[in-house]
Design an enzyme around this catalytic site. Structure first.
Site, PDB file in Angstrom:
ATOM      1  CD  GLU A   1      10.267   6.913  76.291  1.00  0.00           C
ATOM      2  OE1 GLU A   1       9.775   6.885  75.538  1.00  0.00           O
ATOM      3  OE2 GLU A   1      10.740   6.802  76.825  1.00  0.00           O
ATOM      4  CG  ASP A   2      11.215   4.474  72.567  1.00  0.00           C
ATOM      5  OD1 ASP A   2      10.974   5.081  74.092  1.00  0.00           O
ATOM      6  OD2 ASP A   2      12.333   4.559  72.517  1.00  0.00           O
TER       7      ASP A   2
ATOM      8  CG  ASP B  63      14.071  -1.462  79.903  1.00  0.00           C
ATOM      9  OD1 ASP B  63      13.778  -2.637  79.816  1.00  0.00           O
ATOM     10  OD2 ASP B  63      15.448  -0.992  80.246  1.00  0.00           O
TER      11      ASP B  63
ATOM     12  CG  PHE C 289      18.439  -4.510  73.317  1.00  0.00           C
ATOM     13  CD1 PHE C 289      18.290  -3.402  73.867  1.00  0.00           C
ATOM     14  CD2 PHE C 289      18.682  -4.414  71.789  1.00  0.00           C
ATOM     15  CE1 PHE C 289      18.120  -2.204  74.252  1.00  0.00           C
ATOM     16  CE2 PHE C 289      18.708  -2.398  71.689  1.00  0.00           C
ATOM     17  CZ  PHE C 289      19.548  -1.353  72.526  1.00  0.00           C
TER      18      PHE C 289
ATOM     19  NE  ARG D   1      17.821   7.276  67.355  1.00  0.00           N
ATOM     20  CZ  ARG D   1      16.727   6.322  68.136  1.00  0.00           C
ATOM     21  NH1 ARG D   1      16.387   6.370  69.245  1.00  0.00           N
ATOM     22  NH2 ARG D   1      18.445   7.147  69.154  1.00  0.00           N
TER      23      ARG D   1
HETATM   24  P1  IMP Z   1      13.722   3.169  81.263  1.00  0.00           P
HETATM   25  O1  IMP Z   1      12.896   2.547  81.550  1.00  0.00           O
HETATM   26  O2  IMP Z   1      14.193   4.702  82.301  1.00  0.00           O
HETATM   27  O3  IMP Z   1      14.876   1.915  81.316  1.00  0.00           O
HETATM   28  O4  IMP Z   1      14.335   4.046  80.269  1.00  0.00           O
HETATM   29  C1  IMP Z   1      13.916   3.590  78.903  1.00  0.00           C
HETATM   30  C2  IMP Z   1      13.934   4.428  77.945  1.00  0.00           C
HETATM   31  O5  IMP Z   1      15.851   2.838  76.952  1.00  0.00           O
HETATM   32  C3  IMP Z   1      13.670   4.084  76.334  1.00  0.00           C
HETATM   33  O6  IMP Z   1      13.315   4.501  75.961  1.00  0.00           O
HETATM   34  C4  IMP Z   1      14.982   3.723  74.803  1.00  0.00           C
HETATM   35  O7  IMP Z   1      15.292   5.173  74.405  1.00  0.00           O
HETATM   36  C5  IMP Z   1      16.357   2.852  75.946  1.00  0.00           C
HETATM   37  N1  IMP Z   1      15.239   1.378  75.307  1.00  0.00           N
HETATM   38  C6  IMP Z   1      14.651   0.901  76.550  1.00  0.00           C
HETATM   39  N2  IMP Z   1      14.520  -0.863  76.004  1.00  0.00           N
HETATM   40  C7  IMP Z   1      15.525  -0.456  74.455  1.00  0.00           C
HETATM   41  C8  IMP Z   1      15.392  -1.400  73.980  1.00  0.00           C
HETATM   42  O8  IMP Z   1      14.904  -2.772  74.094  1.00  0.00           O
HETATM   43  N3  IMP Z   1      15.489  -1.000  72.798  1.00  0.00           N
HETATM   44  C9  IMP Z   1      15.968  -0.246  71.992  1.00  0.00           C
HETATM   45  N4  IMP Z   1      15.945   0.889  73.211  1.00  0.00           N
HETATM   46  C10 IMP Z   1      16.065   0.028  74.262  1.00  0.00           C
HETATM   47 MG    MG Z   2      13.800   6.489  74.613  1.00  0.00          MG
END
Ligand code: IMP
Ligand code: MG
Length: 178
Positions: free
Chosen positions: A97-98, A101, A150, A163
Protein backbone atom coordinates in the site's frame (compact mmCIF):
# COMPACT_ATOMS: atom_id res chain seq x y z
CA UNK A 1 10.31 21.96 -7.20
CA UNK A 2 6.88 21.35 -8.65
CA UNK A 3 4.56 24.39 -8.52
CA UNK A 4 1.88 22.56 -6.50
CA UNK A 5 4.29 21.29 -3.91
CA UNK A 6 5.07 23.12 -0.68
CA UNK A 7 8.11 21.10 0.32
CA UNK A 8 9.83 17.80 -0.29
CA UNK A 9 8.98 15.46 2.58
CA UNK A 10 10.78 12.28 1.45
CA UNK A 11 13.54 12.37 -1.18
CA UNK A 12 13.71 9.77 -3.94
CA UNK A 13 16.98 8.43 -2.52
CA UNK A 14 15.41 7.95 0.91
CA UNK A 15 12.55 6.00 -0.69
CA UNK A 16 14.89 3.73 -2.64
CA UNK A 17 17.05 3.10 0.46
CA UNK A 18 13.89 2.27 2.40
CA UNK A 19 12.83 -0.22 -0.29
CA UNK A 20 16.18 -1.98 0.13
CA UNK A 21 15.72 -2.09 3.90
CA UNK A 22 12.11 -3.34 3.75
CA UNK A 23 12.98 -5.81 1.00
CA UNK A 24 15.75 -7.33 3.12
CA UNK A 25 13.47 -7.68 6.12
CA UNK A 26 10.65 -9.20 4.04
CA UNK A 27 13.10 -11.61 2.38
CA UNK A 28 14.24 -12.73 5.83
CA UNK A 29 10.72 -13.03 7.27
CA UNK A 30 9.27 -14.97 4.32
CA UNK A 31 12.18 -17.25 3.47
CA UNK A 32 10.21 -20.28 4.77
CA UNK A 33 7.14 -19.36 2.70
CA UNK A 34 6.09 -21.69 -0.10
CA UNK A 35 3.89 -19.25 -1.93
CA UNK A 36 4.31 -15.52 -1.46
CA UNK A 37 1.95 -13.20 -3.31
CA UNK A 38 2.35 -9.43 -3.33
CA UNK A 39 -0.97 -7.65 -3.75
CA UNK A 40 -0.73 -4.00 -4.77
CA UNK A 41 -3.67 -1.69 -4.28
CA UNK A 42 -4.16 0.43 -7.38
CA UNK A 43 -3.18 2.95 -8.32
CA UNK A 44 -1.03 4.56 -5.64
CA UNK A 45 1.13 1.52 -4.92
CA UNK A 46 2.53 1.16 -8.46
CA UNK A 47 5.93 2.91 -8.05
CA UNK A 48 6.43 1.41 -4.57
CA UNK A 49 5.57 -2.08 -5.82
CA UNK A 50 8.01 -1.63 -8.70
CA UNK A 51 10.93 -0.71 -6.47
CA UNK A 52 10.09 -2.96 -3.52
CA UNK A 53 9.58 -6.19 -5.47
CA UNK A 54 13.09 -5.92 -6.93
CA UNK A 55 14.47 -5.87 -3.38
CA UNK A 56 12.72 -9.08 -2.30
CA UNK A 57 14.98 -12.01 -3.06
CA UNK A 58 12.38 -14.80 -3.07
CA UNK A 59 10.08 -16.56 -5.52
CA UNK A 60 6.86 -14.60 -5.57
CA UNK A 61 3.89 -13.55 -7.68
CA UNK A 62 2.49 -10.05 -8.13
CA UNK A 63 -1.19 -9.17 -8.33
CA UNK A 64 -3.15 -5.93 -8.29
CA UNK A 65 -6.53 -5.03 -6.94
CA UNK A 66 -8.53 -1.82 -7.14
CA UNK A 67 -11.10 -1.13 -4.45
CA UNK A 68 -13.00 1.81 -3.08
CA UNK A 69 -14.41 1.96 0.41
CA UNK A 70 -17.64 3.71 1.25
CA UNK A 71 -19.94 4.04 4.24
CA UNK A 72 -22.70 1.43 4.03
CA UNK A 73 -25.86 1.40 6.16
CA UNK A 74 -24.14 -0.20 9.15
CA UNK A 75 -20.39 -0.45 8.46
CA UNK A 76 -17.84 0.66 5.90
CA UNK A 77 -18.03 -1.56 2.87
CA UNK A 78 -15.68 -2.21 0.01
CA UNK A 79 -16.49 -2.14 -3.67
CA UNK A 80 -14.16 -4.16 -5.91
CA UNK A 81 -13.34 -2.20 -9.06
CA UNK A 82 -10.69 -4.64 -10.27
CA UNK A 83 -10.29 -8.02 -8.65
CA UNK A 84 -7.20 -10.24 -8.39
CA UNK A 85 -6.49 -12.44 -11.41
CA UNK A 86 -5.73 -15.55 -9.38
CA UNK A 87 -6.89 -17.22 -6.15
CA UNK A 88 -5.24 -16.46 -2.80
CA UNK A 89 -6.15 -19.67 -1.00
CA UNK A 90 -3.17 -21.19 0.78
CA UNK A 91 -0.90 -18.26 -0.10
CA UNK A 92 1.07 -15.88 2.08
CA UNK A 93 -0.33 -12.56 0.95
CA UNK A 94 1.56 -9.34 1.51
CA UNK A 95 -0.56 -6.31 0.66
CA UNK A 96 1.48 -3.42 -0.74
CA UNK A 97 0.00 0.00 0.00
CA UNK A 98 1.09 3.59 -0.58
CA UNK A 99 -0.29 5.11 2.61
CA UNK A 100 -2.44 3.98 5.52
CA UNK A 101 -4.65 6.84 6.61
CA UNK A 102 -7.95 5.99 8.36
CA UNK A 103 -7.14 2.31 7.79
CA UNK A 104 -10.67 1.55 6.61
CA UNK A 105 -9.76 0.42 3.09
CA UNK A 106 -7.02 -1.87 4.28
CA UNK A 107 -9.07 -3.42 7.04
CA UNK A 108 -11.75 -4.41 4.53
CA UNK A 109 -9.25 -5.74 1.98
CA UNK A 110 -7.49 -7.81 4.66
CA UNK A 111 -10.78 -9.38 5.71
CA UNK A 112 -11.72 -10.12 2.11
CA UNK A 113 -8.40 -11.87 1.46
CA UNK A 114 -8.56 -13.82 4.74
CA UNK A 115 -12.13 -14.91 3.96
CA UNK A 116 -10.89 -16.26 0.62
CA UNK A 117 -8.59 -18.62 2.49
CA UNK A 118 -5.17 -17.00 2.38
CA UNK A 119 -2.67 -18.73 4.67
CA UNK A 120 -1.50 -15.39 6.05
CA UNK A 121 -2.20 -11.72 5.33
CA UNK A 122 0.21 -8.92 6.16
CA UNK A 123 0.68 -5.33 5.04
CA UNK A 124 3.62 -3.25 3.92
CA UNK A 125 2.91 0.46 3.58
CA UNK A 126 5.40 3.02 2.37
CA UNK A 127 3.84 5.74 4.52
CA UNK A 128 1.80 5.62 7.70
CA UNK A 129 -0.39 8.44 9.05
CA UNK A 130 -1.36 7.02 12.45
CA UNK A 131 -2.98 10.30 13.59
CA UNK A 132 -5.91 9.75 11.25
CA UNK A 133 -6.60 6.13 12.15
CA UNK A 134 -10.32 5.35 12.57
CA UNK A 135 -10.08 1.57 12.92
CA UNK A 136 -7.81 -0.84 14.76
CA UNK A 137 -5.16 -1.64 12.17
CA UNK A 138 -1.41 -1.46 11.89
CA UNK A 139 0.77 -2.24 8.92
CA UNK A 140 3.33 -4.97 9.60
CA UNK A 141 6.03 -3.07 7.71
CA UNK A 142 6.11 0.72 7.49
CA UNK A 143 8.53 2.86 5.51
CA UNK A 144 7.90 6.32 6.94
CA UNK A 145 5.58 7.59 9.67
CA UNK A 146 4.34 11.12 9.11
CA UNK A 147 1.87 13.61 10.60
CA UNK A 148 -1.29 14.97 9.05
CA UNK A 149 0.15 16.36 5.81
CA UNK A 150 -1.59 15.67 2.50
CA UNK A 151 1.15 14.11 0.45
CA UNK A 152 1.58 13.60 -3.29
CA UNK A 153 4.10 12.03 -5.63
CA UNK A 154 5.67 8.58 -5.98
CA UNK A 155 2.22 7.15 -6.74
CA UNK A 156 0.21 9.37 -4.43
CA UNK A 157 -2.27 11.64 -6.17
CA UNK A 158 -4.28 14.80 -5.87
CA UNK A 159 -7.41 14.13 -7.98
CA UNK A 160 -5.39 11.62 -10.03
CA UNK A 161 -2.54 14.07 -10.80
CA UNK A 162 1.02 14.26 -9.45
CA UNK A 163 1.51 10.46 -9.19
CA UNK A 164 4.55 10.76 -11.47
CA UNK A 165 6.64 13.01 -9.21
CA UNK A 166 9.82 11.18 -8.15
CA UNK A 167 9.73 12.21 -4.48
CA UNK A 168 6.97 12.54 -1.88
CA UNK A 169 5.98 16.14 -1.27
CA UNK A 170 3.44 18.07 0.74
CA UNK A 171 0.71 19.61 -1.37
CA UNK A 172 0.40 23.41 -1.08
CA UNK A 173 -2.52 24.25 1.17
CA UNK A 174 -3.91 26.93 -1.16
CA UNK A 175 -4.44 24.20 -3.80
CA UNK A 176 -7.08 22.40 -1.78
CA UNK A 177 -8.33 25.25 0.38
CA UNK A 178 -9.32 27.40 -2.60
P1 IMP B 1 -7.79 4.87 4.22
O1 IMP B 1 -6.63 4.36 5.03
O2 IMP B 1 -8.90 3.88 4.07
O3 IMP B 1 -8.27 6.20 4.76
O4 IMP B 1 -7.38 5.17 2.74
C1 IMP B 1 -6.10 5.23 2.33
C2 IMP B 1 -6.09 5.69 0.91
O5 IMP B 1 -6.44 7.07 0.83
C3 IMP B 1 -4.70 5.58 0.38
O6 IMP B 1 -4.48 4.35 -0.22
C4 IMP B 1 -4.63 6.74 -0.58
O7 IMP B 1 -5.11 6.31 -1.85
C5 IMP B 1 -5.56 7.76 -0.01
N1 IMP B 1 -4.80 8.77 0.78
C6 IMP B 1 -4.75 8.89 2.12
N2 IMP B 1 -3.95 9.91 2.50
C7 IMP B 1 -3.45 10.44 1.36
C8 IMP B 1 -2.52 11.51 1.07
O8 IMP B 1 -1.98 12.20 1.95
N3 IMP B 1 -2.27 11.73 -0.24
C9 IMP B 1 -2.82 11.02 -1.25
N4 IMP B 1 -3.67 10.00 -1.03
C10 IMP B 1 -4.00 9.71 0.26
MG1 MG C 1 -4.43 3.70 -2.09
Amino acid sequence: MHKYIEKVLIEEKQILDKCEELGKQITEDYKGSKDLMLVGLLKGSIPFMGDLMKCINLELTVEYMDVSSYEGTVNSEVKIIKDLDSPVSGKDVLIVEDVVDTGKTLKLVMKLIKDRGAKSVKVVSLVDKPINRKVELNADYVGFTIGNDFIVGYGLDYFEYLRNIRYIGVLKRDIYEK
